[in-house]
Structure formats: C-alpha cells, structure tokens
Design an enzyme around this catalytic site. Structure first.
Site, PDB file in Angstrom:
ATOM      1  N   ILE A  94       1.129  -5.508 -16.403  1.00 40.59           N
ATOM      2  CA  ILE A  94       2.342  -4.873 -15.880  1.00 40.59           C
ATOM      3  C   ILE A  94       3.403  -4.819 -16.981  1.00 40.59           C
ATOM      4  O   ILE A  94       4.122  -3.830 -17.104  1.00 40.59           O
ATOM      5  CB  ILE A  94       2.849  -5.593 -14.610  1.00 40.59           C
ATOM      6  CG1 ILE A  94       3.995  -4.817 -13.968  1.00 40.59           C
ATOM      7  CG2 ILE A  94       3.228  -7.026 -14.870  1.00 40.59           C
ATOM      8  CD1 ILE A  94       4.382  -5.299 -12.579  1.00 40.59           C
ATOM      9  N   SER A 135      -9.332 -18.184  -6.461  1.00 39.11           N
ATOM     10  CA  SER A 135      -8.683 -19.489  -6.646  1.00 39.11           C
ATOM     11  C   SER A 135      -9.348 -20.490  -5.719  1.00 39.11           C
ATOM     12  O   SER A 135      -9.936 -20.109  -4.697  1.00 39.11           O
ATOM     13  CB  SER A 135      -7.201 -19.382  -6.278  1.00 39.11           C
ATOM     14  OG  SER A 135      -6.602 -20.670  -6.238  1.00 39.11           O
ATOM     15  N   TYR A 160      -0.729 -16.674  -0.531  1.00 36.23           N
ATOM     16  CA  TYR A 160      -1.653 -16.721  -1.680  1.00 36.23           C
ATOM     17  C   TYR A 160      -3.050 -17.160  -1.225  1.00 36.23           C
ATOM     18  O   TYR A 160      -4.055 -16.576  -1.644  1.00 36.23           O
ATOM     19  CB  TYR A 160      -1.072 -17.669  -2.714  1.00 36.23           C
ATOM     20  CG  TYR A 160      -1.825 -17.795  -4.010  1.00 36.23           C
ATOM     21  CD1 TYR A 160      -1.837 -16.762  -4.945  1.00 36.23           C
ATOM     22  CD2 TYR A 160      -2.493 -18.981  -4.339  1.00 36.23           C
ATOM     23  CE1 TYR A 160      -2.506 -16.892  -6.154  1.00 36.23           C
ATOM     24  CE2 TYR A 160      -3.157 -19.120  -5.535  1.00 36.23           C
ATOM     25  CZ  TYR A 160      -3.168 -18.078  -6.448  1.00 36.23           C
ATOM     26  OH  TYR A 160      -3.829 -18.223  -7.648  1.00 36.23           O
TER      27      TYR A 160
HETATM   28  P1  NAD Z   1      -0.113 -15.933 -15.687  1.00 38.08           P
HETATM   29  O1  NAD Z   1       1.125 -15.698 -14.894  1.00 38.08           O
HETATM   30  O2  NAD Z   1      -0.049 -16.777 -16.902  1.00 38.08           O
HETATM   31  O3  NAD Z   1      -0.754 -14.535 -16.104  1.00 38.08           O
HETATM   32  C1  NAD Z   1      -0.840 -13.481 -15.182  1.00 38.08           C
HETATM   33  C2  NAD Z   1      -0.834 -12.172 -15.941  1.00 38.08           C
HETATM   34  O4  NAD Z   1      -0.946 -11.100 -14.994  1.00 38.08           O
HETATM   35  C3  NAD Z   1       0.462 -11.965 -16.715  1.00 38.08           C
HETATM   36  O5  NAD Z   1       0.158 -11.448 -17.993  1.00 38.08           O
HETATM   37  C4  NAD Z   1       1.223 -10.955 -15.858  1.00 38.08           C
HETATM   38  O6  NAD Z   1       2.107 -10.145 -16.622  1.00 38.08           O
HETATM   39  C5  NAD Z   1       0.073 -10.144 -15.251  1.00 38.08           C
HETATM   40  N1  NAD Z   1       0.406  -9.522 -13.980  1.00 38.08           N
HETATM   41  C6  NAD Z   1       1.013 -10.113 -12.933  1.00 38.08           C
HETATM   42  N2  NAD Z   1       1.170  -9.219 -11.949  1.00 38.08           N
HETATM   43  C7  NAD Z   1       0.652  -8.046 -12.387  1.00 38.08           C
HETATM   44  C8  NAD Z   1       0.529  -6.763 -11.809  1.00 38.08           C
HETATM   45  N3  NAD Z   1       0.995  -6.502 -10.586  1.00 38.08           N
HETATM   46  N4  NAD Z   1      -0.072  -5.787 -12.526  1.00 38.08           N
HETATM   47  C9  NAD Z   1      -0.543  -6.043 -13.769  1.00 38.08           C
HETATM   48  N5  NAD Z   1      -0.443  -7.243 -14.365  1.00 38.08           N
HETATM   49  C10 NAD Z   1       0.149  -8.233 -13.672  1.00 38.08           C
HETATM   50  O7  NAD Z   1      -1.169 -16.504 -14.654  1.00 38.08           O
HETATM   51  P2  NAD Z   1      -2.542 -17.306 -14.847  1.00 38.08           P
HETATM   52  O8  NAD Z   1      -2.289 -18.712 -14.509  1.00 38.08           O
HETATM   53  O9  NAD Z   1      -3.156 -16.959 -16.133  1.00 38.08           O
HETATM   54  O10 NAD Z   1      -3.357 -16.694 -13.630  1.00 38.08           O
HETATM   55  C11 NAD Z   1      -4.311 -15.690 -13.797  1.00 38.08           C
HETATM   56  C12 NAD Z   1      -5.092 -15.551 -12.499  1.00 38.08           C
HETATM   57  O11 NAD Z   1      -5.665 -16.806 -12.167  1.00 38.08           O
HETATM   58  C13 NAD Z   1      -4.249 -15.137 -11.306  1.00 38.08           C
HETATM   59  O12 NAD Z   1      -4.986 -14.247 -10.502  1.00 38.08           O
HETATM   60  C14 NAD Z   1      -4.005 -16.443 -10.589  1.00 38.08           C
HETATM   61  O13 NAD Z   1      -3.762 -16.256  -9.206  1.00 38.08           O
HETATM   62  C15 NAD Z   1      -5.320 -17.136 -10.845  1.00 38.08           C
HETATM   63  N6  NAD Z   1      -5.281 -18.590 -10.704  1.00 38.08           N
HETATM   64  C16 NAD Z   1      -4.462 -19.340 -11.504  1.00 38.08           C
HETATM   65  C17 NAD Z   1      -4.441 -20.731 -11.323  1.00 38.08           C
HETATM   66  C18 NAD Z   1      -3.577 -21.631 -12.146  1.00 38.08           C
HETATM   67  O14 NAD Z   1      -3.537 -22.834 -11.855  1.00 38.08           O
HETATM   68  N7  NAD Z   1      -2.888 -21.137 -13.164  1.00 38.08           N
HETATM   69  C19 NAD Z   1      -5.257 -21.319 -10.359  1.00 38.08           C
HETATM   70  C20 NAD Z   1      -6.070 -20.515  -9.583  1.00 38.08           C
HETATM   71  C21 NAD Z   1      -6.073 -19.152  -9.768  1.00 38.08           C
END
Ligand code: NAD
Length: 279
Positions: A42, A164, A177
C-alpha cells in the site's frame, strides 16, 4: 530451500515493504531462491486508519533495490489490496514488467490500535469491516487476479497465504482479526480445491508471535504484557520454545511452501509459532 530452486519464476509478494516485516523477508528469500519479484505494498497511510503503521513509498523502493542487488529483476507496485481496481492494475503492471506470475505470497494484512483492536461489543462497525476487507477480501482479490492468469497460462503455480494462530483459536481484544484469519484458512482450502486441477497449490502459514512492527512497534507488545519482566513471563508461559519468532523464520516456511520441495502439499495451514499454537 536451496538457492536456485525458483530460477526463472516470477513471484509477487504483498506487504513487501515494511523494513522488519514478514513480507520483506519473504521477497528477499524468494529472490535468493532465484525468483524475480514484484513487490506490492500500500505504501501510504490508510485513509480510514492513518495511525495504523504501514510502509512508506521509499521503503518499498528500498526492497526493490535490495532484490536488484541480488541479481534478480524486481518491480515496485503500489496498491491497497482491499481495492479491486488497484489490485488488478498492480498485477497487470507486474505481469507486463516481469512476465506471468506463478508464485504468490499473500502477506499483507494485520490489525492494531484503531484498526480492529478492542472488545467486540465496543468495536466500531467500520473497523470490523476494514479488518475483513484487508485480510480476507484483499487476499482473495490478489489470488483471483494472479490465479486467473495462471489458469490461462496453463503452467500451474503456487500461492501461500498468511493467516495466523489467531485464525485457529480465539484471542481476546482482536476478535475481528481472529474472524478474518479463520476466513483466510477456509479461503485457502477452497482455492486449493478449485485450483488443484490446474496444477496450482494453495497453502497458508499461521505465524505465532513475531517480532515485527505490526505487533511490537517501539516495544508496544512488551509494554502491553508488562515490560521486560512481563515479556519474559509471557514467553515462558505461552511459547514452548521460549522465544518470539523472527520475520525470516516465517518467510523461510512461506518460501518452502512455494518451492518444488512442497509440490505435494496443498490446502494446509501450517503453524510457525514456536509451539504457541499446536492445533
Ligand atoms: P507488518 O505491519 O510489519 O507488515 C505488513 C505489510 O503489509 C506492510 O508493509 C504494510 O505496508 C502492508 N500492508 C498493510 N495493509 C496493506 C494493504 N491494505 N494493501 C497493501 N499492503 C498493505 O506486519 P507483519 O508482522 O510482517 O505481518 C505480515 C502478515 O503476517 C500479516 O498478514 C499479519 O496479519 C500476519 N501475522 C503477523 C504476526 C505477528 O506476530 N507479527 C502473527 C500472525 C500473523
């Protein structure tokens, strides 16, 4: 996964830009495996949730530079995955620039303060809908845009969605979520059924508690669980392997599921949670 396993493949990774994120780590892992990579993000604040952290445009360009430095081709494509027209334009641009995409990592997603976090009986409707839009509708829109082209090309392909542990069991205060990530698992299974005959595998990874800026910006997670001592107690109580996971560890499993080594696997939702979730 060994280097070179994805040589000649074109991959698309959503959520690729945030510096400590799972998407960036995935884009780099796929590039090291030999793929050319379209990095979708995004790369602008949400209009409806401006305080919810997302990557900047410069951060997206930096990932592309890092992949290019590895000797692979890469392109930055900017889109909100929750908006169909933006997704279609981004996938079209990526395809015209790099070629037919046969490897997809749907990583973009999340939730947080002002973005679906809080008790379900108090959550504003718009926030609940936004969490479903980004995590579920967005994952489907990107998969639809890429998989329809893969089917037409007739060469098969691979998709890995990021769900997740919160898609498998309930966690208070992040109910929207949990509902969204549970939907991602059934979306994964249904797409696996529908796309299997076209030689396309669809799997999901279910991370546990990963030290990225989604959950731990400036030590927020540590504050929420009571500071350094609280974090230590949380980890000892909740996570058998005794540590948070890294973005690179999640990326390694995503890259493996997208590699030839995982060719016989489809419709699975694999935990990478250091034992925090075992169902
Ligand atoms: P993060 O926030 O570091 O990265 C997310 C990325 O997605 C960012 O670069 C952001 O700019 C982009 N993004 C967000 N909304 C967007 C949209 N509408 N369109 C395009 N890009 C978009 O998060 P993360 O921790 O790296 O998480 C990545 C994935 O892993 C997510 O789906 C999150 O739900 C999942 N997840 C994370 C965790 C955790 O503990 N960090 C645990 C379980 C699942």
């Amino acid at each position: 996964m060994t280097d070179g396993q994805l040589t000649g493949r074109v991959a698309l990774v959503t959520g690729a830009a945030r510096p400590r994120g799972i998407g960036r780590a995935t884009a780099l892992a796929l590039a090291r495996a030999g793929a050319d990579v379209a990095c979708l993000d995004i790369a602008r604040p949400y209009e409806s949730a401006p305080d919810h952290g997302v990557a900047t445009s410069d951060e997206l360009d930096q990932v592309v530079d890092e992949i290019t430095a590895l000797g692979r081709r890469a392109v930055a494509v900017r889109a909100d995955i929750a908006i169909g027209d933006e997704v279609d334009a981004a996938v079209q641009l990526a395809t015209e620039t790099l070629g037919i995409i046969t490897v997809v990592a749907n990583v973009a997603g999340g939730s947080g303060p002002g973005f679906g976090m809080g008790p379900l009986i108090a959550l504003p409707e718009a926030e609940f809908r936004h969490v479903l839009d980004v995590n579920v509708v967005g994952t489907w829109l990107v998969s639809r845009a890429c998989a329809s082209r893969m089917v037409a090309a007739g060469e098969g392909g691979r998709i890995c969605n990021v769900s997740s542990q919160a898609g498998k069991r309930a966690f208070a205060m992040i109910g929207a979520y949990c509902a969204a990530k549970a939907a991602v698992i059934l979306l994964t299974q249904t797409m696996a059924l529908e796309l299997g005959p076209s030689g396309i595998s669809v799997n999901a990874v279910c991370p546990g508690t990963v030290d990225t800026d989604l959950i731990n910006p400036n030590g927020l997670f540590e504050q929420l669980v009571g500071g350094a001592a609280g974090l230590k107690a949380f980890i000892a109580r909740e996570i058998p392997l005794g540590r948070l996971q890294s973005a690179e560890e999640i990326a390694a499993t995503i890259a493996w599921l997208l590699s030839p080594d995982a060719a016989a696997i489809t419709g699975e939702a694999i935990n990478v949670s250091a034992g925090q979730t075992m169902v």
